[in-house]
Design an enzyme around this catalytic site. Structure first.
Site: not given
Ligand code: GAR
Length: 198
Positions: A16, A90, A92-93, A107, A109, A147, A180
């Site tokens: 991403n 990864m 949680i803030l 973010n 998701h 939050e 994404e």
């Molecule tokens: C992505 O699919 C993102 O949406 C997910 O982790 C992956 C990271 O991939 N995020 C979550 O699940 C957050 N809750 P990347 O490091 O290749 O962008």
């Protein structure tokens, strides 16, 4: 026009982040500039992607660091950051962090919120849950961060078809490619516009 200063927070592969860097190159992101990438993992490949693009990087590890969030806040403030993007970050803030940067944290998701989101739903687990449930459509969501984990206002969503023989890995790749990597840059442009300085 002075562009909004964008920081991207990462933990892993950084596809991403790469989509954001590419979108900046193509002018899809034009109201902001990625000036900082922060990782909580020192071996995250995302750091290499940032370095290859000439973007400043920092590693702030969570393990054994009681000041983890405050260290990130201090860095973001000292760099004059306007917009913060969680791109595969990864952690949680806390409310302290999210209130410090209200309406400035986005973010991505990998599901259509409110499905398959909240604590414990991250990365491949999200796609495992979607396949176990048997949904025929999934997708991705970009939202503001508050939050409540994955609970902030939705900015953009895009649906993606689930196919008969999907594995979590195949579905994850399709959701990234078809959703994404498209909606995250679009949402970053939408929010960056709010923080342009004349
Ligand atoms: C992505 O699919 C993102 O949406 C997910 O982790 C992956 C990271 O991939 N995020 C979550 O699940 C957050 N809750 P990347 O490091 O290749 O962008």
């Amino acid at each position: 026009m002075v562009k909004a200063r964008i920081a991207v927070l990462v933990s892993g592969g950084g596809t991403n982040l790469q989509a954001l860097i590419d979108a900046q190159g193509k002018g899809i992101i034009k109201s902001g500039e990625i000036v900082l990438v922060v990782s909580n993992k020192k071996d995250a490949y995302a750091l290499t992607r940032a370095q290859n693009a000439g973007i400043k990087t920092a590693v702030i590890e969570k393990k054994g660091n009681p000041d983890f969030e405050n260290d990130i806040i201090a860095l973001l403030k000292s760099d004059g950051i306007d917009v913060i993007v969680l791109a595969g970050f990864m952690c949680i803030l806390s409310e302290h962090f999210t209130k410090t940067f209200e309406n400035r944290i986005l973010n991505v998701h990998p599901s259509l919120i409110p499905s398959f989101c909240g604590e414990g739903f991250y990365g491949l687990h999200v796609h495992e849950a979607a396949l176990n449930y048997g949904v025929k459509v999934t997708g991705a969501t970009v939202h503001f961060v508050n939050e409540i984990p994955d609970g902030g206002k939705i900015i953009l969503q895009k649906a993606v078809e689930v196919k008969e023989d999907d594995t979590p890995e195949i579905l994850q790749k399709r959701v990234m490619e078809q959703a994404e990597w498209i909606i995250l840059p679009q949402a970053v442009e939408i929010v960056s516009k709010n923080y342009i300085k004349e």
